[in-house]
Motif scaffolding. Structure first.
Motif: not given
Length: 403
Positions: A132-155
Motif C-alpha cells: 500500500g497505498p493503492l495507486q489509482v490512475t485516472r486517464r481521459d478516453p483519448l489518453g491525453l492526461v493521466s492523474v495518479s492518487r493514493s487511496h487506502g492505508d498501508t500494511a
C-alpha cells in the motif's frame, strides 16, 4: 497530473494550427486547432475529477516464515453517486527500498458497488514487505492526461527466516526448578520489573500501590534465576560478510536462520532469551506472551549496515566501532549466562574481542557462518560452531556433547 506525449503533441499541434489559421487567414486550420485545444482542456477537466473510493485492506497472515504463503485482499468501493469508475490501479508491494507494482483491475465500478481483489505476497526473501497505498490512475478516453492518487492505508508483512529444529539447549550455570536442567542444585525466583497487566496474569502479582499511582493495573514481573538465560549477538556489520553483494549476503541469511533456530528452541523449552544486533537494536529478555514474536520481528528487520567512518586508535581499532560498543554493553549489563555470537568469515579477526566476554558470561559460543576458508583461527576457551548454512549450524549445534 501528467500530460502524456499524445497530449503534448496534440496541444502543440493545436496551438500551431490556431496561429497559422489566424495569421494567414485559413479558418479551417483555426477550427482544427481550436478543436485540439478544447480536447486537451476537456481531458484536463475529466482527469481532475476525483473518484470517491473507499479502500480497505486485509493481510492474512501478516507474519510468515520465508517461503510460506501470505495474501493481501483489497476491497474497493465506489462511494460516488453518479457515474461508473473505470480506473487503472496498482498496489505497492515489496521492500521499502525496492517496491513493486501489482495491477488491480477496477473496470466499470458502478456507484455503491465494491469489488474484492486478492494477490499473493512475495515471501521468497526474508525482510519486511510494505504493501500500500493503492495507486489509482485516472486517464481521459483519448489518453491525453493521466492523474495518479493514493487511496487506502498501508500494511506490513514480516517475513521471518527459516528455522531448523534444534533438540539441545544450553544449560547455563543453574538448573530449572522442574528438573529439566540440573547443572547446579539451587535456584531462586526474584523480582525483575513492573509491567502493565494483561489478560491471564494472576491477580496476586498485582502491585496495588503502583497501580493506584499510575491509574492502571501494574503487575510484578519475576525472573526465574534457576533457568539459563540465553543471549544471541548477531553481527549485522556489512564488513563481516565476505559474500555481500547488491542482493545481500547468503551467509548473513544463514546466520539469521541460525538465530531463528535458537529462538525457536528456547521458546519451545520456555527459556528466557535476548537477541542483540551489533548495531544496537535488541529484543526479548522475558518469557511473557508475544516475546518470541518480537525476537523474530527483529530478525526480519535486520539489515547489513556499513560501519561509520572514524579514526583508529593505537591498537588499530575504531573507538566507536559497533562491535566494541556492543561488547561493552553486554559486559556491563550481562543480560544472561550463555552468549552465542553469530558472524561471518570476514569477521574472524574479531572473535578475540567477543571471547573476552568469557569473564562476564560463564558460557560463550562463537558461530561462524559461510564457506570454509584456509587457516581459520581457533579461539581458546570458547566453543566454536563452524557451519556453512543454517541447516548445517543446527546439526553442529546438536552435535555438541555438553552445553
Amino acid at each position: 497530473m501528467i500530460v502524456t506525449l499524445r497530449g503534448v503533441g496534440l496541444t502543440t499541434g493545436g496551438v500551431a494550427l490556431l496561429a497559422t489559421g489566424f495569421t494567414f487567414g485559413y479558418p479551417e486550420l483555426a477550427i482544427l486547432g481550436a478543436t485540439a485545444v478544447l480536447a486537451q482542456l476537456h481531458a484536463l477537466a475529466y482527469a481532475a475529477l476525483r473518484p470517491r473510493l473507499s479502500v480497505t485492506r486485509a493481510v492474512d497472515p501478516d507474519r510468515v516464515a520465508r517461503g510460506e504463503g501470505s495474501t493481501v485482499t483489497l476491497t474497493v468501493r465506489n462511494t460516488g453517486r453518479f457515474g461508473a469508475a473505470t480506473l487503472v490501479a496498482h498496489d505497492r508491494c515489496g521492500p521499502a527500498h525496492r517496491p513493486a507494482a501489482v495491477p488491480v483491475p477496477l473496470l466499470r465500478l458502478r456507484p455503491g458497488r465494491d469489488t474484492d481483489v486478492s494477490y499473493p505476497v512475495p515471501t521468497d526473501r526474508r525482510g519486511v514487505v510494505e504493501v500500500g497505498p493503492l495507486q489509482v490512475t485516472r486517464r481521459d478516453p483519448l489518453g491525453l492526461v493521466s492523474v495518479s492518487r493514493s487511496h487506502g492505508d498501508t500494511a506490513r508483512i514480516w517475513v521471518y527466516p527459516r528455522s531448523h529444529l534444534m533438540r539441545a539447549v544450553p544449560a547455563g550455570i543453574s538448573r530449572s526448578l522442574d528438573g529439566r536442567l540440573d547443572r547446579v542444585p539451587h535456584g531462586a525466583i526474584t523480582f525483575d520489573t513492573l509491567r502493565e497487566y494483561v489478560i491471564g496474569d494472576e491477580l496476586r502479582h498485582v502491585h496495588w500501590r503502583t497501580s493506584a499511582k499510575v491509574g492502571e493495573l501494574m503487575v510484578r514481573e519475576h525472573l526465574d534465576t534457576s533457568l539459563p538465560r540465553l543471549v544471541v549477538l548477531l553481527d549485522d556489520r556489512a564488513a563481516s560478510w565476505a559474500d555481500r553483494g547488491p542482493d545481500g549476503s547468503a551467509a548473513f541469511e544463514s546466520a539469521c536462520e541460525a538465530a531463528a533456530s535458537i529462538v525457536s528452541a528456547a521458546t519451545r523449552e520456555d527459556l528466557p532469551i535476548t537477541l542483540h544486533l551489533v548495531s544496537g537494536p535488541a529484543a526479548g529478555g522475558s518469557r511473557i506472551r508475544g516475546a518470541s514474536r518480537d525476537l523474530l520481528d527483529l530478525l526480519a528487520e535486520a539489515e547489513l549496515r556499513d560501519a561509520p567512518a572514524s579514526t583508529t586508535d593505537a591498537d588499530g581499532r575504531t573507538p566507536d566501532e559497533p562491535l566494541v560498543t556492543a561488547t561493552n554493553r553486554l559486559r556491563q549489563h550481562r543480560p544472561g549466562d550463555t552468549l552465542i555470537y553469530l558472524t561471518g568469515t570476514a569477521g574472524l579477526g574479531d572473535l578475540a574481542l567477543v571471547s573476552g566476554l568469557k569473564g562476564s558470561f560463564p558460557s560463550v559460543a562463537l558461530g561462524v557462518l559461510g564457506p570454509r576458508t584456509a587457516d581459520e583461527p581457533q579461539p581458546a576457551g570458547v566453543l566454536l560452531l563452524r557451519a556453512e548454512d543454517g541447516a548445517d549450524f543446527a546439526a553442529v549445534w546438536d552435535g555438541v556433547a555438553r552445553w
